[in-house]
Design a protein around this motif. Structure first.
Motif, PDB file in Angstrom:
ATOM      1  N   LEU A  60      -5.921  -3.667   7.683  1.00  0.00           N
ATOM      2  CA  LEU A  60      -5.086  -2.690   6.989  1.00  0.00           C
ATOM      3  C   LEU A  60      -5.472  -2.542   5.510  1.00  0.00           C
ATOM      4  CD1 LEU A  60      -2.825  -0.675   7.429  1.00  0.00           C
ATOM      5  CD2 LEU A  60      -1.154  -2.492   6.992  1.00  0.00           C
ATOM      6  N   PRO A  61      -5.865  -3.638   4.800  1.00  0.00           N
ATOM      7  CA  PRO A  61      -6.336  -3.450   3.423  1.00  0.00           C
ATOM      8  C   PRO A  61      -7.550  -2.534   3.332  1.00  0.00           C
ATOM      9  CG  PRO A  61      -5.765  -5.751   3.776  1.00  0.00           C
ATOM     10  CD  PRO A  61      -5.687  -5.071   5.119  1.00  0.00           C
ATOM     11  N   THR A  62      -8.413  -2.552   4.373  1.00  0.00           N
ATOM     12  CA  THR A  62      -9.573  -1.650   4.406  1.00  0.00           C
ATOM     13  C   THR A  62      -9.121  -0.197   4.505  1.00  0.00           C
ATOM     14  OG1 THR A  62     -10.912  -3.360   5.465  1.00  0.00           O
ATOM     15  CG2 THR A  62     -11.720  -1.108   5.616  1.00  0.00           C
ATOM     16  N   VAL A  63      -8.051   0.040   5.263  1.00  0.00           N
ATOM     17  CA  VAL A  63      -7.505   1.391   5.398  1.00  0.00           C
ATOM     18  C   VAL A  63      -7.056   1.921   4.036  1.00  0.00           C
ATOM     19  CG1 VAL A  63      -5.622   2.754   6.405  1.00  0.00           C
ATOM     20  CG2 VAL A  63      -6.837   1.080   7.805  1.00  0.00           C
ATOM     21  N   LYS A  68      -8.959   5.895   5.354  1.00  0.00           N
ATOM     22  CA  LYS A  68      -9.233   6.331   6.722  1.00  0.00           C
ATOM     23  C   LYS A  68      -8.473   5.457   7.722  1.00  0.00           C
ATOM     24  CE  LYS A  68     -13.864   7.993   5.522  1.00  0.00           C
ATOM     25  NZ  LYS A  68     -15.306   7.881   5.784  1.00  0.00           N
ATOM     26  N   GLU A  69      -7.867   6.116   8.689  1.00  0.00           N
ATOM     27  CA  GLU A  69      -7.121   5.385   9.700  1.00  0.00           C
ATOM     28  C   GLU A  69      -8.060   4.588  10.601  1.00  0.00           C
ATOM     29  OE1 GLU A  69      -5.252   8.743  11.546  1.00  0.00           O
ATOM     30  OE2 GLU A  69      -6.805   8.932  13.063  1.00  0.00           O
ATOM     31  N   VAL A  84      -3.391  -2.215  17.898  1.00  0.00           N
ATOM     32  CA  VAL A  84      -2.903  -1.891  16.557  1.00  0.00           C
ATOM     33  C   VAL A  84      -3.529  -0.577  16.093  1.00  0.00           C
ATOM     34  CG1 VAL A  84      -2.608  -2.670  14.182  1.00  0.00           C
ATOM     35  CG2 VAL A  84      -2.783  -4.356  16.036  1.00  0.00           C
ATOM     36  N   ASN A  85      -2.681   0.351  15.641  1.00  0.00           N
ATOM     37  CA  ASN A  85      -3.128   1.558  14.959  1.00  0.00           C
ATOM     38  C   ASN A  85      -2.717   1.443  13.501  1.00  0.00           C
ATOM     39  OD1 ASN A  85      -4.173   2.701  17.277  1.00  0.00           O
ATOM     40  ND2 ASN A  85      -2.312   3.841  17.750  1.00  0.00           N
ATOM     41  N   MET A  86      -3.651   1.718  12.592  1.00  0.00           N
ATOM     42  CA  MET A  86      -3.401   1.537  11.162  1.00  0.00           C
ATOM     43  C   MET A  86      -3.628   2.835  10.410  1.00  0.00           C
ATOM     44  SD  MET A  86      -5.290  -2.156  10.981  1.00  0.00           S
ATOM     45  CE  MET A  86      -6.199  -1.809  12.482  1.00  0.00           C
ATOM     46  N   TYR A  87      -2.713   3.171   9.495  1.00  0.00           N
ATOM     47  CA  TYR A  87      -2.769   4.437   8.770  1.00  0.00           C
ATOM     48  C   TYR A  87      -2.481   4.207   7.281  1.00  0.00           C
ATOM     49  CZ  TYR A  87      -1.713   5.935  13.565  1.00  0.00           C
ATOM     50  OH  TYR A  87      -1.713   6.102  14.923  1.00  0.00           O
ATOM     51  N   PRO A  88      -3.110   5.001   6.406  1.00  0.00           N
ATOM     52  CA  PRO A  88      -2.737   4.957   4.992  1.00  0.00           C
ATOM     53  C   PRO A  88      -1.426   5.707   4.764  1.00  0.00           C
ATOM     54  CG  PRO A  88      -4.431   6.615   5.339  1.00  0.00           C
ATOM     55  CD  PRO A  88      -4.226   5.933   6.669  1.00  0.00           C
ATOM     56  N   ILE A  89      -0.640   5.272   3.793  1.00  0.00           N
ATOM     57  CA  ILE A  89       0.576   5.980   3.393  1.00  0.00           C
ATOM     58  C   ILE A  89       0.258   6.731   2.097  1.00  0.00           C
ATOM     59  CG2 ILE A  89       2.990   5.751   2.708  1.00  0.00           C
ATOM     60  CD1 ILE A  89       3.082   3.125   4.270  1.00  0.00           C
ATOM     61  N   VAL A  90       0.355   8.053   2.148  1.00  0.00           N
ATOM     62  CA  VAL A  90      -0.064   8.897   1.027  1.00  0.00           C
ATOM     63  C   VAL A  90       1.149   9.615   0.444  1.00  0.00           C
ATOM     64  CG1 VAL A  90      -1.567  10.781   0.295  1.00  0.00           C
ATOM     65  CG2 VAL A  90      -2.320   9.216   2.105  1.00  0.00           C
ATOM     66  N   PHE A  91       1.252   9.569  -0.897  1.00  0.00           N
ATOM     67  CA  PHE A  91       2.323  10.287  -1.585  1.00  0.00           C
ATOM     68  C   PHE A  91       1.723  11.025  -2.774  1.00  0.00           C
ATOM     69  CE2 PHE A  91       6.477  11.356  -2.882  1.00  0.00           C
ATOM     70  CZ  PHE A  91       6.588  11.166  -4.266  1.00  0.00           C
ATOM     71  N   GLU A  92       1.900  12.359  -2.758  1.00  0.00           N
ATOM     72  CA  GLU A  92       1.364  13.230  -3.806  1.00  0.00           C
ATOM     73  C   GLU A  92      -0.121  12.977  -4.054  1.00  0.00           C
ATOM     74  OE1 GLU A  92       5.485  13.913  -6.377  1.00  0.00           O
ATOM     75  OE2 GLU A  92       3.821  12.767  -7.243  1.00  0.00           O
ATOM     76  N   GLY A  93      -0.849  12.865  -2.933  1.00  0.00           N
ATOM     77  CA  GLY A  93      -2.296  12.719  -2.998  1.00  0.00           C
ATOM     78  C   GLY A  93      -2.795  11.326  -3.325  1.00  0.00           C
ATOM     79  N   ILE A  96      -0.413   4.874  -1.451  1.00  0.00           N
ATOM     80  CA  ILE A  96       0.551   3.927  -2.027  1.00  0.00           C
ATOM     81  C   ILE A  96       0.798   2.730  -1.116  1.00  0.00           C
ATOM     82  CG2 ILE A  96       1.706   5.728  -3.357  1.00  0.00           C
ATOM     83  CD1 ILE A  96       3.950   5.679  -1.231  1.00  0.00           C
ATOM     84  N   GLY A  97       0.164   2.720   0.048  1.00  0.00           N
ATOM     85  CA  GLY A  97       0.361   1.601   0.970  1.00  0.00           C
ATOM     86  C   GLY A  97      -0.285   1.881   2.311  1.00  0.00           C
ATOM     87  N   GLY A  98       0.053   1.037   3.288  1.00  0.00           N
ATOM     88  CA  GLY A  98      -0.488   1.209   4.634  1.00  0.00           C
ATOM     89  C   GLY A  98       0.514   0.724   5.669  1.00  0.00           C
ATOM     90  N   ILE A  99       0.395   1.252   6.881  1.00  0.00           N
ATOM     91  CA  ILE A  99       1.317   0.891   7.951  1.00  0.00           C
ATOM     92  C   ILE A  99       0.551   0.592   9.233  1.00  0.00           C
ATOM     93  CG2 ILE A  99       1.694   3.330   8.505  1.00  0.00           C
ATOM     94  CD1 ILE A  99       4.548   2.532   9.405  1.00  0.00           C
TER      95      ILE A  99
END
Length: 451
Positions: A60-63, A68-69, A84-93, A96-99
């Motif tokens: 997840l840190p790599t994401v 890139k998911e 496990v599916n991993m995605y970046p959390i994006v706010f206003e471009g 800010i985190g990952g899930i």
């Protein structure tokens, strides 16, 4: 009425899928109950801690770094297997985190046949990675005392921070894979796989199937469910192509396409598969000369040689011989379970040998000699005869200008002292080290210099 945050927590805890969330610094800020149930990781053991410190191999840190998911990663915790599916959390471009969304295998069995195929593929992939994807070496493992070696190491450390292809050129036995692994370990891909393949050891057809994989029924003898290729195995990591100069010409065109498009197509397949892989190539020939002779594609050469690194042969950096010998003898002592040293005379022979086989030959010579050094000290007579003869020939004199024995001994001693001073320096401290290295007193060193 529940606040929105309370609703979100209630919803997430109602899911049968596990959920883990990290902030932009990769610290865990949330896990739901299902995550604990599936993975066995408890809330108090992970919340507020860096994910990689608790979950070894976490991607997840790599994401977060790549944006890139990463999908359908198979993991196993004791008796529990899950995707496990991993995605970046994006706010206003901004990321800010990952899930991470965790799905137990038992639940996944109820999905489509396609999911079952992915499960089989990922099992194979993870099993293969377990045995072949780790990089053992870092830049700390590279011995560099000479100016040439220090310059090369410094260049490689700077190049490691980029994500461009690298071309390592050196004679056989100079440590090309050591450098390749160190570059990977010093890069942003260090947590990803490192996959190595020697292009000279496989036939063109076999090398193609290894690199790209194949679909079920692609050819006679193909495995029932196909095969994952090395490019897929190296996804988000590094693929090291040793002896790239020996790759068949038509296969070079396919490699060029991968570098340009960042996609592969399996043998017998029609789908384009996206890959994110850094390429490090190596060869022991003049690859530019190969291109001029039509043996290697010029367009591929210029693509892989964005950052060329030339590793000097050992004969051009003899200051490295002493620290290399010390390190190798320590390892040999551990393997033989007895202390192994080398005499100053034997070390002088090593320093004056030409080393056509470079570091690999030095290692072999020390292992050979240690076997016969029953008292624990390698003497000249324990060295291979070919090395003794080679160095002896280098001391031969011109018969037309023959000197008596005493003169020849004086000249030899003075030459050896000057070599030692070149190695340790001409300062008082350097002369002390040179005298110790040669096994003589400091006074004797001064006397022999003033013959």
């Amino acid at each position: 009425m529940l606040e929105i945050v309370g609703w979100i927590r209630l919803i997430l805890n109602s899911l049968s899928e596990g959920v883990l969330i990290i902030d932009k610094d990769s610290k865990v800020v949330y896990i739901n109950d299902a995550y604990t149930k599936i993975t066995g990781v408890k809330h108090d053991d992970i919340i507020g801690k860096p994910l990689s410190s608790v979950r070894k191999g976490a991607q997840l840190p790599t994401v977060i770094k790549t944006g890139k998911e990463i999908l359908r990663v198979l993991r196993k915790e004791e008796d529990s297997e899950y995707f496990v599916n991993m995605y970046p959390i994006v706010f206003e471009g901004e990321i800010i985190g990952g899930i991470s969304i965790v799905t137990a295998i038992d639940d996944a069995y109820y999905l489509s046949e396609k999911l079952n195929q992915l499960r089989d593929k990922n099992r194979f992939l993870l099993k293969a990675l377990q045995y072949s994807s780790s990089a053992k070496y870092t830049f700390d493992d590279i011995i560099a005392e000479s100016k040439l070696s220090l310059k090369t190491k410094d260049l490689a450390m700077k190049i490691a921070k980029t994500d461009n292809p690298v071309l390592l050129q050196a004679e056989t036995g100079c440590g090309k894979e050591l450098y390749a692994q160190a570059i990977h370990s010093g890069s942003s891909r260090k947590d990803g796989p490192f996959i190595a393949v020697n292009c000279a050891t496989l036939s063109p057809d076999l090398l193609e199937s290894e690199l790209f994989g194949y679909e079920e029924g692609a050819f006679t003898g193909a495995k029932k469910k196909g095969k994952v290729g090395l490019f897929e195995m190296a996804n988000y990591g590094t693929l090291f192509l040793d002896e790239i100069s020996e790759m068949e010409y038509s296969l070079q065109a396919k490699l060029l396409r991968v570098l340009q498009e960042q996609t592969i197509r399996k043998i017998g397949g029609t789908n384009e598969i996206k890959v994110d892989v850094r390429i490090i190539c190596a060869c022991n020939v003049d690859l530019l000369k190969y291109t001029n002779e039509g043996k290697f594609r010029k367009d591929l050469y210029f693509r892989i040689s964005t950052f060329p690194i030339f590793i000097s042969p050992l004969r051009e950096r003899k200051e490295d011989i002493l620290p290399l010998t010390d390190l190798m003898l320590k390892n040999i002592s551990i393997n033989l379970k007895r202390n192994i040293q080398i005499s100053s005379d034997a070390l002088n022979v090593l320093m004056n040998y030409n080393w056509p086989g470079n570091i690999r030959e030095l290692k072999n010579v020390l292992e050979f000699s240690a076997t016969f050094a029953q008292n624990g000290t390698i003497q000249v007579q324990h060295l291979p005869e070919v090395i003794q003869r080679s160095v002896l020939n280098s001391y031969s004199y011109n018969a037309a200008n023959e000197k008596n024995l005493a003169e020849r001994v004086k000249e030899f001693e003075k030459n050896e002292i000057e070599r030692a001073l070149d190695l340790f320096g001409n300062t008082v401290e350097g002369k002390k080290k040179a005298a110790k290295y040669l096994g003589i007193s400091l006074a004797s060193l001064y006397n022999k210099l003033n013959y």
